[in-house]
Design a protein around this motif. Structure first.
Motif, PDB file in Angstrom:
ATOM      1  N   ALA A  74       8.865 -37.210 107.398  1.00  6.30           N
ATOM      2  CA  ALA A  74       7.965 -36.155 107.816  1.00  6.30           C
ATOM      3  C   ALA A  74       7.744 -35.351 106.589  1.00  6.30           C
ATOM      4  CB  ALA A  74       8.724 -35.207 108.571  1.00  6.30           C
ATOM      5  N   TYR A  75       6.910 -36.356 105.689  1.00  3.55           N
ATOM      6  CA  TYR A  75       6.622 -35.812 104.373  1.00  3.55           C
ATOM      7  C   TYR A  75       5.567 -34.707 104.325  1.00  3.55           C
ATOM      8  CZ  TYR A  75       2.685 -39.073 104.553  1.00  3.55           C
ATOM      9  OH  TYR A  75       1.655 -39.866 104.822  1.00  3.55           O
ATOM     10  N   TRP A  76       4.717 -34.617 105.373  1.00  2.93           N
ATOM     11  CA  TRP A  76       3.864 -33.710 105.696  1.00  2.93           C
ATOM     12  C   TRP A  76       4.160 -32.329 105.756  1.00  2.93           C
ATOM     13  CZ3 TRP A  76       4.769 -31.100 110.348  1.00  2.93           C
ATOM     14  CH2 TRP A  76       5.665 -31.956 111.104  1.00  2.93           C
ATOM     15  N   SER A  77       5.610 -31.978 105.980  1.00  3.62           N
ATOM     16  CA  SER A  77       6.263 -30.795 106.577  1.00  3.62           C
ATOM     17  C   SER A  77       6.546 -29.807 105.770  1.00  3.62           C
ATOM     18  CB  SER A  77       7.321 -31.290 107.613  1.00  3.62           C
ATOM     19  OG  SER A  77       8.446 -31.840 106.791  1.00  3.62           O
ATOM     20  N   LEU A  82       9.829 -31.553  97.376  1.00  2.00           N
ATOM     21  CA  LEU A  82      10.712 -32.622  97.608  1.00  2.00           C
ATOM     22  C   LEU A  82      10.046 -33.818  98.704  1.00  2.00           C
ATOM     23  CD1 LEU A  82      13.754 -30.536  98.156  1.00  2.00           C
ATOM     24  CD2 LEU A  82      13.581 -32.175  96.236  1.00  2.00           C
ATOM     25  N   CYS A  83       8.969 -33.405  99.550  1.00  2.00           N
ATOM     26  CA  CYS A  83       8.400 -34.305 100.428  1.00  2.00           C
ATOM     27  C   CYS A  83       7.585 -35.011  99.712  1.00  2.00           C
ATOM     28  CB  CYS A  83       7.663 -33.342 101.597  1.00  2.00           C
ATOM     29  SG  CYS A  83       8.675 -32.664 102.852  1.00  2.00           S
ATOM     30  N   GLN A  84       6.812 -34.809  98.536  1.00  3.76           N
ATOM     31  CA  GLN A  84       5.900 -35.444  97.834  1.00  3.76           C
ATOM     32  C   GLN A  84       6.905 -36.328  97.082  1.00  3.76           C
ATOM     33  OE1 GLN A  84       2.580 -35.459  98.243  1.00  3.76           O
ATOM     34  NE2 GLN A  84       2.770 -37.481  96.726  1.00  3.76           N
ATOM     35  N   ALA A  94       0.038 -24.209 110.357  1.00  4.17           N
ATOM     36  CA  ALA A  94      -0.883 -23.957 109.232  1.00  4.17           C
ATOM     37  C   ALA A  94      -0.372 -24.000 107.886  1.00  4.17           C
ATOM     38  CB  ALA A  94      -1.686 -22.767 109.538  1.00  4.17           C
ATOM     39  N   GLN A  95       0.962 -23.711 107.759  1.00  7.75           N
ATOM     40  CA  GLN A  95       1.583 -23.614 106.405  1.00  7.75           C
ATOM     41  C   GLN A  95       1.967 -24.901 105.978  1.00  7.75           C
ATOM     42  OE1 GLN A  95       2.958 -23.037 109.323  1.00  7.75           O
ATOM     43  NE2 GLN A  95       5.187 -23.297 109.344  1.00  7.75           N
ATOM     44  N   VAL A  96       2.114 -25.930 106.689  1.00  4.20           N
ATOM     45  CA  VAL A  96       2.672 -27.214 105.969  1.00  4.20           C
ATOM     46  C   VAL A  96       1.717 -27.985 105.175  1.00  4.20           C
ATOM     47  CG1 VAL A  96       3.993 -27.471 108.364  1.00  4.20           C
ATOM     48  CG2 VAL A  96       1.767 -28.542 108.019  1.00  4.20           C
ATOM     49  N   ALA A  97       2.334 -28.760 104.392  1.00  4.99           N
ATOM     50  CA  ALA A  97       1.426 -29.237 103.208  1.00  4.99           C
ATOM     51  C   ALA A  97       0.361 -30.157 103.942  1.00  4.99           C
ATOM     52  CB  ALA A  97       2.502 -30.316 102.414  1.00  4.99           C
ATOM     53  N   ILE A  98       0.541 -30.858 104.818  1.00  3.63           N
ATOM     54  CA  ILE A  98      -0.628 -31.488 105.791  1.00  3.63           C
ATOM     55  C   ILE A  98      -0.930 -31.184 107.012  1.00  3.63           C
ATOM     56  CG2 ILE A  98      -1.566 -33.857 106.021  1.00  3.63           C
ATOM     57  CD1 ILE A  98      -0.001 -35.148 103.899  1.00  3.63           C
ATOM     58  N   PRO A  99      -1.732 -30.095 107.251  1.00  8.63           N
ATOM     59  CA  PRO A  99      -1.970 -29.581 108.665  1.00  8.63           C
ATOM     60  C   PRO A  99      -2.139 -30.690 109.596  1.00  8.63           C
ATOM     61  CG  PRO A  99      -2.837 -28.050 107.126  1.00  8.63           C
ATOM     62  CD  PRO A  99      -2.547 -29.398 106.348  1.00  8.63           C
ATOM     63  N   PRO A 139      16.019 -35.683 106.757  1.00 10.30           N
ATOM     64  CA  PRO A 139      16.919 -36.204 105.659  1.00 10.30           C
ATOM     65  C   PRO A 139      15.989 -37.420 105.420  1.00 10.30           C
ATOM     66  CG  PRO A 139      17.615 -36.831 107.882  1.00 10.30           C
ATOM     67  CD  PRO A 139      16.914 -35.690 108.049  1.00 10.30           C
ATOM     68  N   PHE A 140      15.293 -38.130 105.803  1.00  6.52           N
ATOM     69  CA  PHE A 140      14.476 -39.343 105.217  1.00  6.52           C
ATOM     70  C   PHE A 140      13.425 -38.932 104.370  1.00  6.52           C
ATOM     71  CE2 PHE A 140      16.721 -41.027 108.849  1.00  6.52           C
ATOM     72  CZ  PHE A 140      17.360 -41.995 108.242  1.00  6.52           C
ATOM     73  N   ALA A 141      12.658 -37.775 104.384  1.00  2.00           N
ATOM     74  CA  ALA A 141      11.975 -37.348 103.615  1.00  2.00           C
ATOM     75  C   ALA A 141      12.365 -36.889 102.379  1.00  2.00           C
ATOM     76  CB  ALA A 141      11.132 -36.003 104.271  1.00  2.00           C
ATOM     77  N   ILE A 142      13.320 -35.908 102.326  1.00  2.00           N
ATOM     78  CA  ILE A 142      13.898 -35.182 101.236  1.00  2.00           C
ATOM     79  C   ILE A 142      15.118 -35.688 100.399  1.00  2.00           C
ATOM     80  CG2 ILE A 142      12.609 -33.248 101.927  1.00  2.00           C
ATOM     81  CD1 ILE A 142      15.580 -32.010 102.504  1.00  2.00           C
TER      82      ILE A 142
END
Length: 394
Positions: A50-53, A62-64, A106-111, A358-361
């Motif tokens: 969930a790299y958008w989150s 960290l997601c990026q 609305a606040q997540v990196a990729i809405p 976990p898998f994102a960060i």
């Protein structure tokens, strides 16, 4: 007698990733686990990235870093993690307003993109249009959890790391520091011990008098037999209840309940969702229960029926696919951020656990932890220290 720079307890995703990064950074590392195929949170994970989150500066960063790592990780480890880019579809119940629920993201990196039931069905034909008011669509990553761990461990051993199947039953201490671990057959000694045992981490640390704000849910899901590809997206509910439950069950006021079996800290919740792995197996679930006994008696038949009923309402084609019910422990902290770093009370003992995403960060944090272990300060790792929580004393 061999003495290692680091002994890592637990070879799920956390232990495998951080062991690889530590040996890559030049340390001698022993990685221990109770089984070559434990019933762990990694084994029964969806494997979603969930790299958008990311919703704060820290988690966005960290997601990026995480998605960038995943895109090149198979090449680095020289083994396929089965990484793919896909869609995450968060289903909205028929009596709910998709636009109002989307506003919460609305606040997540990729809405999200809000899709009608018809548009959602075009993207994922398995969805029942009549059972949803719409979906929230996100770009998502996915790996096979087993393949990713195997890739990390293979790369770890190729670089000189030592992996052994042996359950850790205790920690060795001497003169105010942890000096190693105990197994049923022998003891191992190390300059530092890193606990990556997920839901069992709290009790292992408690055995030497250390308290941490780390907890666990009993997660229950169904893993089906392999079938022809049918699911094109990862499916989960838009109003996920698990994180609210973790926030309530991880409060300082409830911490002492976790020190003894027999408590249910919060009522159980069911978040219906599903994902299909590349080999054709489908994982669908999931129940989450905050039971303080790591091995409670659960009515597997009733649990499986409830999962099938709820998943079947939105994905009717999956309701009767043959499969088996499984349960595992999933660790979490009180603030949805992992606990990473030294633990107060004794020298030489560190924790790397409690990942809610976990898998994102986790991959970038494993790399950062290893670099910090060489003496390079890391402001991100410092923010995730277990010392950020004050453990209640009474």
């Amino acid at each position: 007698m061999n003495t290692y720079d680091w002994i890592v307890v637990g070879s799920g995703l956390t232990g495998a990733a951080v062991s690889y990064e530590l040996v890559k950074a030049g340390f001698s590392v022993l990685l221990l686990d109770r089984s070559s195929d434990p019933d762990s949170a990694t084994r029964y994970s969806y494997g979603g990235i969930a790299y958008w989150s990311g919703s704060t500066d820290l988690t966005r960063q960290l997601c990026q870093e995480g998605i960038e790592t995943h895109r090149s990780l198979s090449a680095e480890l020289e083994q396929d993690t089965q990484f793919r880019e896909t869609n995450l579809l968060l289903t909205v119940e028929p009596d709910r307003d998709p636009e109002q629920i989307a506003a919460r993201y609305a606040q997540v990196a990729i809405p999200p993109t809000v899709l009608s039931p018809a548009a959602a069905h075009d993207l994922e034909p398995m969805l029942d249009q009549q059972a949803i008011a719409g979906v929230l669509q996100f770009p998502h990553g996915h790996v096979s959890p087993e393949a990713m761990v195997a890739a990390y461990i293979q790369a770890f051993t190729k670089r000189g790391g030592t992996s052994q199947i042996s359950p850790v039953t205790g920690l060795l201490t001497s003169q105010g520091r942890v000096t190693g671990v105990v197994t049923p057959t022998e003891s191992f000694y190390g300059d530092r011990v890193l606990v990556c045992a997920g839901g069992m981490s709290r009790s292992l640390l408690a055995s030497i008098g250390l308290s941490v704000r780390l907890y666990f849910t009993q997660a229950e899901l169904i893993e089906t037999v392999a079938i022809d590809p049918c699911l094109q997206s990862v499916i989960m509910p838009a109003e996920t209840k698990r994180f609210e439950m973790e926030a309530a069950a991880g409060q300082a006021e409830t911490d002492k309940l976790w020190d003894a079996p027999g408590h249910e800290v919060h009522p159980p919740i069911l978040d219906p969702g599903a994902v299909q792995l590349r080999d054709g197996r489908i994982r669908m679930g999931q129940w989450s229960r905050t039971l303080t006994d790591p091995t409670p008696a659960i009515d597997a038949t009733a649990s499986e029926q409830a999962i099938r009923l709820n998943v079947g309402q939105i994905l009717p084609g999956l309701k009767d696919v043959p499969g088996e019910w499984h349960q595992c422990l999933v660790s979490f902290s009180g603030d949805r951020l992992p606990l990473i770093g030294a633990i107060s009370g004794l020298e030489g003992i560190h924790l790397f656990s409690g990942f809610s995403n976990p898998f994102a960060i986790l991959p970038p944090l494993a790399k950062r932890f290893a670099q910090a272990a060489t003496g390079q300060p890391d402001s991100v790792i410092a923010q995730l220290s277990p010392l950020r929580f004050a453990v209640p004393t009474s």
